[in-house]
Design an enzyme around this catalytic site. Structure first.
Site, PDB file in Angstrom:
ATOM      1  N   TYR A 192       0.850  -1.185   0.000  1.00 29.48           N
ATOM      2  CA  TYR A 192       0.000   0.000   0.000  1.00 29.48           C
ATOM      3  C   TYR A 192       0.884   1.233   0.000  1.00 29.48           C
ATOM      4  O   TYR A 192       1.837   1.311   0.779  1.00 29.48           O
ATOM      5  CB  TYR A 192      -0.902   0.014   1.241  1.00 29.48           C
ATOM      6  CG  TYR A 192      -1.809   1.213   1.348  1.00 29.48           C
ATOM      7  CD1 TYR A 192      -2.861   1.402   0.453  1.00 29.48           C
ATOM      8  CD2 TYR A 192      -1.610   2.174   2.346  1.00 29.48           C
ATOM      9  CE1 TYR A 192      -3.692   2.504   0.551  1.00 29.48           C
ATOM     10  CE2 TYR A 192      -2.452   3.289   2.445  1.00 29.48           C
ATOM     11  CZ  TYR A 192      -3.490   3.452   1.544  1.00 29.48           C
ATOM     12  OH  TYR A 192      -4.312   4.547   1.645  1.00 29.48           O
TER      13      TYR A 192
ATOM     14  N   ASP B  57       9.300   2.555   0.130  1.00 25.06           N
ATOM     15  CA  ASP B  57       8.233   3.208   0.871  1.00 25.06           C
ATOM     16  C   ASP B  57       8.351   2.745   2.324  1.00 25.06           C
ATOM     17  O   ASP B  57       7.921   1.643   2.672  1.00 25.06           O
ATOM     18  CB  ASP B  57       6.870   2.858   0.273  1.00 25.06           C
ATOM     19  CG  ASP B  57       5.726   3.548   1.021  1.00 25.06           C
ATOM     20  OD1 ASP B  57       6.003   4.242   2.038  1.00 25.06           O
ATOM     21  OD2 ASP B  57       4.563   3.399   0.598  1.00 25.06           O
TER      22      ASP B  57
ATOM     23  N   LYS C 103       4.029   8.525   9.339  1.00 22.18           N
ATOM     24  CA  LYS C 103       3.652   7.892  10.623  1.00 22.18           C
ATOM     25  C   LYS C 103       4.522   8.325  11.806  1.00 22.18           C
ATOM     26  O   LYS C 103       4.333   9.428  12.294  1.00 22.18           O
ATOM     27  CB  LYS C 103       3.558   6.380  10.420  1.00 22.18           C
ATOM     28  CG  LYS C 103       2.472   6.069   9.371  1.00 22.18           C
ATOM     29  CD  LYS C 103       1.969   4.654   9.313  1.00 22.18           C
ATOM     30  CE  LYS C 103       0.722   4.565   8.473  1.00 22.18           C
ATOM     31  NZ  LYS C 103       0.866   3.961   7.166  1.00 22.18           N
TER      32      LYS C 103
HETATM   33  C1  LIG Z   1       0.245   4.479   5.793  1.00 20.64           C
HETATM   34  C2  LIG Z   1       1.039   4.262   4.584  1.00 20.64           C
HETATM   35  C3  LIG Z   1       0.992   5.143   3.491  1.00 20.64           C
HETATM   36  C4  LIG Z   1       0.020   6.279   3.430  1.00 20.64           C
HETATM   37  O1  LIG Z   1       0.219   7.204   4.424  1.00 20.64           O
HETATM   38  P1  LIG Z   1      -0.988   8.225   4.824  1.00 20.64           P
HETATM   39  O2  LIG Z   1      -0.346   9.122   5.814  1.00 20.64           O
HETATM   40  O3  LIG Z   1      -2.068   7.362   5.370  1.00 20.64           O
HETATM   41  O4  LIG Z   1      -1.390   8.905   3.575  1.00 20.64           O
HETATM   42  C5  LIG Z   1       1.846   4.937   2.441  1.00 20.64           C
HETATM   43  N1  LIG Z   1       2.697   3.907   2.433  1.00 20.64           N
HETATM   44  C6  LIG Z   1       2.769   3.028   3.460  1.00 20.64           C
HETATM   45  C7  LIG Z   1       3.759   1.919   3.407  1.00 20.64           C
HETATM   46  C8  LIG Z   1       1.931   3.167   4.551  1.00 20.64           C
HETATM   47  O5  LIG Z   1       1.976   2.267   5.529  1.00 20.64           O
END
Ligand SMILES: *Cc1c(COP(=O)(O)O)cnc(C)c1O
Length: 428
Positions: A142, A235, A263
């Site tokens: 994701y 990511d 995060k």
């Molecule tokens: C949470 C997440 C996102 C998106 O971040 P948001 O702050 O919710 O837009 C993108 N990549 C990874 C791996 C994530 O866990």
């Protein structure tokens, strides 16, 4: 749940589905969500005054636990000097410098307001730099809700993806190729047949439960990218500052060209960031032709909360203690599962873990799809009823914070054992 049920009804009147992010609706676990009144340390307290041990931690952001006094003090101090400037401030430099120290692959960095923004901007930059349009991503990873990422694997012989959401255009889907995680042959084929500008991956996946990439797979991705002038993006919105201080890249010892963060980085305030090689980052406006901007980017309160968080998690032994706690937790889950011969297993890295409704080793999205969802739902409901909150989807990882105590873990294990003994679904 009386008050939460009432609030959920009201919420649905004004907010689509009653929530501001779909997973919060609890729709895949057959219940309605609780509404939070207060969060403290390892606990969430809902509007009916139920208290839960929280293994979600705002999806990993709250690594110190909720309402950490040191962070609150820092925010309180800063807020007297203003809430947002829309102009540069010193803390932006301080946080950027800290990140470049923690992540050697990041020479320059830019702050945004969410992980979604970070990944969207990173692939735009990669495309602008390589002048190549196609992006490779992996099934089950994701990367936020940008159009380019809401793409699932195409069917049959076609390597192009197809939209995973209404409103994403076919034209958009044509530029994204989604491949199975941990399968290097598919990546080699896709690169041979397409003009690929970048590969984006969660080096440890946390959005199809918790799945490690294989070391050899990640190393080969690096080699393939080097050979073919492709930008490798890790990511690490979830894993950065979470599986280890320096993220998954510090564990795999592979240097991506660009990294996305989020995060933990904001200490609970909305922050994302993307950074990496200087020669790539300098293609961003105002220096270069790749446009990217943000009214609230580099927000002074968010920078201060982030800085304080980095300071605390940088203390010696911080990660060792957090890791040991998670290791103890999953070893107990595995011990109980073996003892009762139930088809379950668990794994962890740093302050992140996965609980699997299968005994088989999981390597990709399909492996998770093939685990027992009915058993997960039963588990989720039982744990919640006994005051333990896990993510309301079997496609999510779990998170432990430095506020969780051995007592919390032992209590959770005790409830887990009770569930294993009582579940009607345990007849393997
Ligand atoms: C949470 C997440 C996102 C998106 O971040 P948001 O702050 O919710 O837009 C993108 N990549 C990874 C791996 C994530 O866990």
């Amino acid at each position: 749940m009386k008050n939460s049920i009432k609030l959920f009804k009201q919420a649905q009147k004004y907010i689509p589905g009653g929530v501001n992010s779909p997973v919060r609706a609890f729709s895949s676990v057959g219940t309605t969500p609780f509404f939070i009144k207060r969060a403290q340390g390892q606990y969430l307290i809902d509007e009916d005054n139920n208290q839960y041990i929280d293994f979600v931690g705002s999806w990993g952001a709250q690594i110190l636990g909720h309402s950490d006094k040191r962070i609150i003090k820092e925010i309180n101090k800063k807020i007297n000097s203003g809430i947002t400037y829309g102009a540069p401030c010193k803390d932006e430099i301080m946080l950027a410098r800290q990140i470049t120290k923690i992540f050697p692959s990041i020479e320059k960095i830019r702050m945004v307001n969410s992980g979604t923004e970070a990944t969207m901007s990173a692939i735009r930059l990669a495309r602008g730099f390589t002048k190549k349009d196609k992006v490779i991503k992996f099934d089950g990873c994701y990367h936020g809700h940008g159009d380019s990422f809401l793409i699932k694997a195409g069917s049959g012989a076609s390597t192009f993806g197809s939209p995973n959401s209404l409103g994403v255009t076919k034209a958009n889907a044509k530029d994204t190729i989604s491949l199975p995680y941990n399968n290097i042959t598919k990546v080699e084929e896709a690169i041979k047949n397409n003009n690929v500008g970048c590969i984006i991956i969660e080096p440890i996946a946390g959005n199809m439960n918790f799945i490690r990439s294989q070391k050899i797979f990640i190393k080969k991705l690096r080699t393939l990218c080097d050979k073919n002038h492709i930008i490798l993006i890790f990511d690490e919105v979830m894993t950065g500052l979470r599986v280890a201080k320096g993220g998954a890249q510090s564990l795999y010892k592979v240097r991506p060209d660009l990294t996305t963060l989020g995060k933990v980085l904001g200490g609970g305030l909305p922050v994302g960031a993307f950074g990496g090689r200087k020669d790539i980052m300098d293609n961003l406006a105002p220096l270069g032709g790749v446009y990217q901007a943000g009214t609230l980017s580099g927000n002074p309160l968010a920078m201060a909360a982030g800085l304080k968080t980095l300071e605390i998690i940088s203390k010696p032994r911080y990660f060792k203690e957090l890791s040991n706690k998670a290791k103890y937790f999953i070893s107990e889950i595995n011990r109980i599962s073996k003892k009762y011969k139930i088809n379950m297993s668990a794994d962890s890295q740093g302050g992140m873990f996965g609980i699997y409704f299968t005994k088989k080793r999981v390597n990709n999205y399909n492996d998770i799809l093939n685990t027992q969802e009915d058993r997960f739902v039963d588990f989720f409901q039982y744990m919640l009823k006994h005051g333990v909150f896990f993510a309301p989807s079997m496609f999510e990882a779990g998170f432990i914070s430095s506020s969780h105590t051995k007592k919390d873990i032992d209590y959770t294990i005790k409830i887990y054992e009770k569930w294993v003994k009582n579940t009607s679904l345990s007849a393997d």
